[in-house]
Design a protein around this motif. Structure first.
Motif, short mmCIF file in Angstrom:
data_model
loop_
_atom_site.label_atom_id
_atom_site.label_comp_id
_atom_site.label_asym_id
_atom_site.label_seq_id
_atom_site.Cartn_x
_atom_site.Cartn_y
_atom_site.Cartn_z
N CYS A 17 3.13 5.13 44.56
CA CYS A 17 3.90 5.55 45.74
C CYS A 17 3.08 6.36 46.75
N LEU A 18 1.85 6.74 46.39
CA LEU A 18 1.04 7.59 47.26
C LEU A 18 -0.19 6.85 47.78
N ASP A 19 -0.69 7.33 48.91
CA ASP A 19 -1.95 6.82 49.46
C ASP A 19 -3.13 7.67 49.01
N ALA A 20 -2.88 8.93 48.65
CA ALA A 20 -3.99 9.82 48.30
C ALA A 20 -3.50 11.03 47.51
N VAL A 21 -4.44 11.59 46.75
CA VAL A 21 -4.21 12.86 46.06
C VAL A 21 -5.37 13.79 46.40
N PHE A 22 -5.02 15.02 46.74
CA PHE A 22 -5.97 16.10 46.97
C PHE A 22 -5.77 17.09 45.84
N ALA A 23 -6.86 17.52 45.21
CA ALA A 23 -6.74 18.45 44.08
C ALA A 23 -7.82 19.52 44.19
N ALA A 24 -7.42 20.72 44.57
CA ALA A 24 -8.37 21.83 44.72
C ALA A 24 -8.37 22.68 43.46
N GLY A 25 -9.52 22.74 42.79
CA GLY A 25 -9.65 23.60 41.62
C GLY A 25 -8.83 23.16 40.42
N LEU A 26 -8.24 22.00 40.47
CA LEU A 26 -7.31 21.57 39.42
C LEU A 26 -8.01 21.20 38.12
N ILE A 27 -9.08 20.43 38.21
CA ILE A 27 -9.61 19.77 37.02
C ILE A 27 -10.05 20.75 35.93
N ALA A 28 -10.52 21.93 36.31
CA ALA A 28 -10.97 22.91 35.32
C ALA A 28 -9.81 23.49 34.51
N HIS A 29 -8.59 23.32 34.99
CA HIS A 29 -7.44 23.91 34.31
C HIS A 29 -6.59 22.88 33.57
N LEU A 30 -7.08 21.65 33.47
CA LEU A 30 -6.32 20.60 32.79
C LEU A 30 -6.65 20.59 31.30
N PRO A 31 -5.64 20.65 30.43
CA PRO A 31 -5.93 20.62 28.99
C PRO A 31 -6.55 19.30 28.56
N ASP A 32 -6.15 18.19 29.18
CA ASP A 32 -6.74 16.89 28.89
C ASP A 32 -7.00 16.19 30.22
N PRO A 33 -8.20 16.38 30.80
CA PRO A 33 -8.48 15.84 32.13
C PRO A 33 -8.27 14.33 32.24
N GLN A 34 -8.62 13.58 31.21
CA GLN A 34 -8.48 12.13 31.30
C GLN A 34 -7.02 11.72 31.44
N ARG B 162 -4.64 8.79 57.23
CA ARG B 162 -4.19 8.24 58.50
C ARG B 162 -2.75 8.67 58.77
N PRO B 163 -2.33 8.66 60.02
CA PRO B 163 -0.93 8.96 60.32
C PRO B 163 0.00 8.05 59.52
N GLY B 164 1.02 8.64 58.93
CA GLY B 164 1.97 7.88 58.12
C GLY B 164 1.64 7.82 56.65
N ASP B 165 0.46 8.27 56.24
CA ASP B 165 0.08 8.24 54.82
C ASP B 165 0.96 9.19 54.00
N ARG B 166 1.00 8.91 52.71
CA ARG B 166 1.73 9.74 51.74
C ARG B 166 0.70 10.39 50.82
N VAL B 167 0.68 11.73 50.80
CA VAL B 167 -0.36 12.45 50.06
C VAL B 167 0.24 13.55 49.21
N LEU B 168 -0.35 13.73 48.04
CA LEU B 168 0.04 14.79 47.11
C LEU B 168 -1.10 15.79 47.00
N ASP B 169 -0.76 17.08 47.10
CA ASP B 169 -1.68 18.15 46.75
C ASP B 169 -1.33 18.54 45.32
N ALA B 170 -2.13 18.08 44.35
CA ALA B 170 -1.86 18.30 42.93
C ALA B 170 -2.46 19.64 42.51
N GLY B 171 -1.63 20.51 41.96
CA GLY B 171 -2.07 21.86 41.66
C GLY B 171 -2.23 22.63 42.95
N CYS B 172 -1.22 22.55 43.81
CA CYS B 172 -1.34 23.06 45.19
C CYS B 172 -1.43 24.58 45.29
#
Length: 199
Positions: free
Chosen positions: A107-124, A40-50
């Motif tokens: 501090c954030l309303d949402a996280v977007f992560a494209a293709g990130l999870i396959a490159h995480l050494p410890d996903p959890q 929504r307008p005003g939200d705070r979002v992170l693109d993780a592994g942008c």
């Protein structure tokens, strides 16, 4: 920096300059995935592994001028490409590790992560860190512009049951990391798993 992080930086560092040219048709899939988050307008979002910041303009359009858009990546060359492509205008770029984000709790309303999870050494560990920085009821989108089978074929490998993004593996992983899975789509032209931050 760990050996895993160094490997990720080396892998993406040498590919950064050609990344956007290599996948020119991904724009509509990114736009649809961002729309699915319900920002929504005003939200705070992170693109993780942008990476090169391909989602940042869509995220900015979703949250509007009053919102906050951050793009975090571990690879300096990817962030340099994002800046060169003019995407810094859509969001602030952070050189940061998804397992140790320089952000306050909730501090954030949402996280977007494209293709990130396959490159995480410890996903959890990383999914827990993403949960830490998102408020209760906030959202997570794990995205890839092609589905698991298409990606495996592109990479010349077999799709196996132990694939972390398989629904039977991903749902418990999300649940154990502070997220409530809400939807799962694994189709030829997209992978999109959505989750909500549990209280």
């Amino acid at each position: 920096m760990s050996e895993d992080h160094t490997r990720v930086q080396e892998f993406f560092g040498v590919r950064a300059a050609d990344w956007d040219r290599k996948f020119p048709g991904d724009g509509p899939a990114f736009a649809a995935a961002v729309a699915a988050i319900g920002l929504r307008p005003g939200d705070r979002v992170l693109d993780a592994g942008c990476g090169t910041g391909r989602a940042l303009p869509e995220l900015r359009a979703a949250v509007g001028p009053s919102g906050t858009v951050l793009g975090a990546d571990l690879t300096p060359e990817m962030l340099a490409e994002a800046a060169q492509a003019g995407r810094r205008a859509a969001g602030a770029l952070l050189l940061a590790d998804a397992t140790r984000l320089p952000l306050r709790d909730g501090c954030l309303d949402a996280v977007f992560a494209a293709g990130l999870i396959a490159h995480l050494p410890d996903p959890q560990v990383s999914l827990r860190e993403l949960a830490r920085v998102v408020r209760s009821g906030g959202r997570l989108a794990l995205f890839h512009p092609i589905g698991r089978a298409a990606l495996a074929a592109r990479q010349g490998r077999e799709l196996t049951d132990d694939d972390m993004r398989a629904e039977h593996n991903l749902r418990p992983l999300l649940s154990a990391s502070g997220w409530e899975p809400t939807s799962y789509a694994d189709e030829e032209h997209r992978f999109l798993a959505l989750a909500v931050r549990r209280p």
